[in-house]
Structure formats: C-alpha cells, structure tokens
Enzyme design. Structure first.
Site, PDB file in Angstrom:
ATOM      1  N   ALA A  68      17.764  38.911 121.318  1.00 39.73           N
ATOM      2  CA  ALA A  68      18.322  39.538 122.515  1.00 39.73           C
ATOM      3  C   ALA A  68      19.567  38.829 123.018  1.00 39.73           C
ATOM      4  CB  ALA A  68      17.269  39.598 123.615  1.00 39.73           C
ATOM      5  N   THR A  69      19.658  37.516 122.812  1.00 35.77           N
ATOM      6  CA  THR A  69      20.852  36.796 123.265  1.00 35.77           C
ATOM      7  C   THR A  69      22.099  37.348 122.585  1.00 35.77           C
ATOM      8  OG1 THR A  69      19.653  34.767 123.816  1.00 35.77           O
ATOM      9  CG2 THR A  69      22.002  34.546 123.320  1.00 35.77           C
ATOM     10  N   ASN A 136      12.041  37.998 133.723  1.00 34.19           N
ATOM     11  CA  ASN A 136      11.285  37.099 132.846  1.00 34.19           C
ATOM     12  C   ASN A 136      10.579  35.976 133.596  1.00 34.19           C
ATOM     13  OD1 ASN A 136      14.021  36.085 133.307  1.00 34.19           O
ATOM     14  ND2 ASN A 136      13.487  34.434 131.902  1.00 34.19           N
ATOM     15  N   GLN A 164      11.526  41.897 128.370  1.00 33.84           N
ATOM     16  CA  GLN A 164      10.169  41.707 128.875  1.00 33.84           C
ATOM     17  C   GLN A 164       9.441  43.029 129.101  1.00 33.84           C
ATOM     18  OE1 GLN A 164       8.688  38.745 129.233  1.00 33.84           O
ATOM     19  NE2 GLN A 164      10.482  37.475 128.853  1.00 33.84           N
ATOM     20  N   SER A 181      13.867  42.262 122.036  1.00 36.00           N
ATOM     21  CA  SER A 181      13.572  41.110 121.170  1.00 36.00           C
ATOM     22  C   SER A 181      12.176  41.261 120.581  1.00 36.00           C
ATOM     23  CB  SER A 181      13.661  39.816 121.979  1.00 36.00           C
ATOM     24  OG  SER A 181      13.319  38.692 121.192  1.00 36.00           O
ATOM     25  N   HIS A 183      10.058  38.909 119.330  1.00 40.06           N
ATOM     26  CA  HIS A 183       9.024  37.898 119.568  1.00 40.06           C
ATOM     27  C   HIS A 183       8.393  38.005 120.953  1.00 40.06           C
ATOM     28  CE1 HIS A 183      10.984  34.636 122.062  1.00 40.06           C
ATOM     29  NE2 HIS A 183      12.068  35.266 121.656  1.00 40.06           N
ATOM     30  N   THR A 219      23.816  39.849 106.949  1.00 35.25           N
ATOM     31  CA  THR A 219      22.746  40.344 106.093  1.00 35.25           C
ATOM     32  C   THR A 219      21.432  40.384 106.857  1.00 35.25           C
ATOM     33  OG1 THR A 219      23.816  39.407 104.138  1.00 35.25           O
ATOM     34  CG2 THR A 219      21.472  39.951 103.951  1.00 35.25           C
ATOM     35  N   CYS A 302      14.153  29.010 128.372  1.00 33.61           N
ATOM     36  CA  CYS A 302      15.546  28.825 127.981  1.00 33.61           C
ATOM     37  C   CYS A 302      16.271  27.814 128.856  1.00 33.61           C
ATOM     38  CB  CYS A 302      16.274  30.173 128.034  1.00 33.61           C
ATOM     39  SG  CYS A 302      15.495  31.426 126.996  1.00 33.61           S
TER      40      CYS A 302
END
Length: 356
Positions: A68-69, A136, A164, A181, A183, A219, A302
């Site tokens: 996501a970053t 978050n 989230q 994201s 994860h 890739t 983070c």
C-alpha cells in the site's frame, strides 16, 4: 503467545499459503515471458487480479504493487494540483504529501473532531483528496462517500486508503483511486494494489518495463499474487462470519477491561476489530514489558521507532500524557474468545498492578 496486533499485520491464511507454495517450489516462470510457462504464470496473476477486484467497485482496473505504501505514493505523486488530506492519515500519505509540498505543491491537512471523523464540508478547492476508510490506529470509519462528493464538487479526485477496511467495510463506488494491501487481509507481505477508475491517468512512479497496464514497472511474483487472490476470496466468502466473530470479540474485550478505561475515537462508526483505549497514568512501556506473551501495540507499527506519541491520538485532542497512556488491541478471524478473554484479563490486571 496471544496475538492482538491485527492492524499491524494479520496471520497468513493457510489457504493463501497453499496457493503460494507451488509458485515458490516448482513453478518459477516469469509471468511477463511469452513462452508457455510464462503464460501459465500470467494466467495465475490474472486469476488473482479478478479475485482481488471482486471486492472493489466496478469500472476500474487494478495494478499490483509492492504494498500500500507504493500504491499511495503512486496515487499522490502521479496526480497534479493541490492535495487535501486528514491529520489522522497514515504516514505513507502524510509524509508523501509533505514531500510533494517541499517540491512546491499546495497541501492542506484537515483537522478531525474528538471522534476522529472529518467534516466533509471543510474540503475546498483542490486536486486530490486523500482519506482513509478505516483508521489504522483508532478504527473509526470516515464518511468516504461524502468526501468523494465534496472532492468531485471541487473538481478533484478521491484517493481512498482502504488498507484496514478492504473486505470488511463497503467502499463507495464513487471513489477514484483505492490503495489496498494483502497482509492486512490474511495474505502475504510484499504485495498490494492500486485500483484506478477508468478514465483516470497517473504519471508513473517506477520507470522500466511497464509490466502492469496502468503504468507500473517491475516483475510480478505469481506466488504473492496467488496468495493475495485467495486471501481476497476468503474475505468475500467469510464476510458475514468474520464480521459476527469480530463483533463478539469487541463486546467481550470491552466487558472484560472493566472500569477506568476510555475508548479513543468514535465507537460508531467504527470497525470493531480495533479497540484503542487509554487509562489515566498508565505506563505503557512497563505494561508491554510485563506482558511479553501478548502482542499488542501503542500505535502504528510504522511509527514504532520514532519515539513520538501517536499523531492520530494527538489529532483527536488527546494530551501527550493521554496519548502515551493508550494501547491498541487488534483482533480478528483467528482470535479465539478464550485467548482474548485471557489476554484482556492479563492486561487489566497488569494495568491495575501499576498502582499500589
């Protein structure tokens, strides 16, 4: 170990791991190669893309990213004009906006109320509005549909950080860009995506082969894509079951904490897998040291090494002392009621034990 840090990352779903393993063990082709094995890998990527897209609005396309970053950086740096965002946004938005401001781009950071929610009427002339669906740190749900309406009235795009909320909270069809994201939904780390509404164009963030149609170079990993796809499919299949389970856990945690604890941010609208609470005079560092068998946090993972108190808690009006007396408890699909009850009891007892 009791794991109560679901906002930082979620446990990998066994089904997602199973989908990844063949691509890690024996199916190693580059999905951008034209030969048969490359085409097989490409087919796996496109199947995963469809699975991820099924939880997003129609009328757009997905570009897989490293997370996501990257997606948020691309969405912000790839657009033009003034930026409007919220004081409670993730560092990936606030720091990117600050970097753009250093290059001469106008940036407005809107305040939020004590409940953590912004007033959409404060959106003025701008080029991009960036807002988080589910915060978050405190779990509050922003009025994204109203913000999208305000953005469009101002001639702007709406970027929704749905990291989230993806798969848990409905994303309005009127947004223009969505960052997600893997994860955070029981998928693998190292992959995310940016959804781009049809007709919206972005300048590339990464230059190279342009492997992803909207302009992202690099890739792709079929293993990560497959894991992301299965995790997204599970979010769709288990939506009601997961939501009911989280609601039960939320009620249990609130009941067992007992008196003396205050919830930070609105309790409604809020995602119930996030319980951010404070207790006057609580020494959070001591609490975490005393409870090393329980994984919980004092804020965003983070920013855990910054030494600063939570900017989100300060933005909703908490003092420095109150912000540093707060903890975030995150739970979800794989949290059992028994484990949560034991962990909450231990947290409450340890906190109580700080006073003679």
């Amino acid at each position: 170990m009791s794991y109560l840090d679901y906002q930082a990352t979620t446990p990998l779903a066994p089904e997602a791991l199973a989908a990844m393993l063949p691509w890690l063990e024996s199916q190693h082709a580059n999905p951008h190669s034209p030969h048969r094995e490359g085409r097989r890998a490409k087919a796996a990527v496109e199947f995963a893309r469809d699975q991820v897209a099924a939880l997003l609005p129609p009328g757009g396309r997905i570009a897989f990213t490293s997370g996501a970053t990257e997606a948020l950086n691309w969405a912000i740096k790839g657009t033009a004009g003034p930026i409007t965002t919220l004081a409670t946004e993730h560092a990936a938005v606030l720091d990117t906006a600050a970097a753009e401001a250093a290059q001469g781009r106008d940036v407005t950071v809107l305040p939020v109320g004590a409940d953590g929610i912004v007033d959409p009427d404060t959106v003025a002339r701008t080029g991009l509005v960036a807002a988080m669906l589910v915060n978050n740190e405190i779990g509050v749900i922003q009025p994204i549909a109203a913000l999208a309406g305000a953005a469009h009235a101002a001639g702007a795009l709406l970027l929704c950080d749905a990291v989230q909320g993806y798969g848990r909270v409905a994303i309005p069809d009127t947004v223009d860009l969505i960052a997600i994201s893997a994860h955070k939904i029981h998928g693998p780390k190292g992959i995310g995506a940016l959804w781009i509404r049809d007709g919206v164009t972005l300048a590339p963030l990464l230059h190279g082969g342009g492997q992803e149609a909207p302009g992202r170079s690099g890739t792709l990993s079929p293993a990560l894509c497959a894991g992301f796809g299965v995790a997204a499919q599970l979010m769709a299949d288990r939506r009601d079951q997961d939501a009911a389970h989280v609601d039960r856990l939320w009620a249990l945690a609130r009941d067992r904490l007992g008196p003396g604890w205050t919830i930070n941010g609105a309790t409604d609208p809020r995602y119930h897998g996030n319980l951010n609470v404070r207790r006057e005079g609580l020494d959070v560092n001591r609490l975490m040291s005393d409870l090393r068998d329980i994984a919980f946090s004092a804020g965003s993972a983070c920013a855990s090494g910054s030494g600063r108190s939570s900017h989100v808690l300060r933005a909703i009006g908490l003092t420095e002392t109150q912000a540093r007396s707060s903890v975030r408890l995150g739970f979800g699909r794989y949290t059992t009621e028994t484990d949560l009850a034991a962990a909450i009891d231990a947290i409450a007892a340890a906190a109580e034990g700080q006073w003679p």
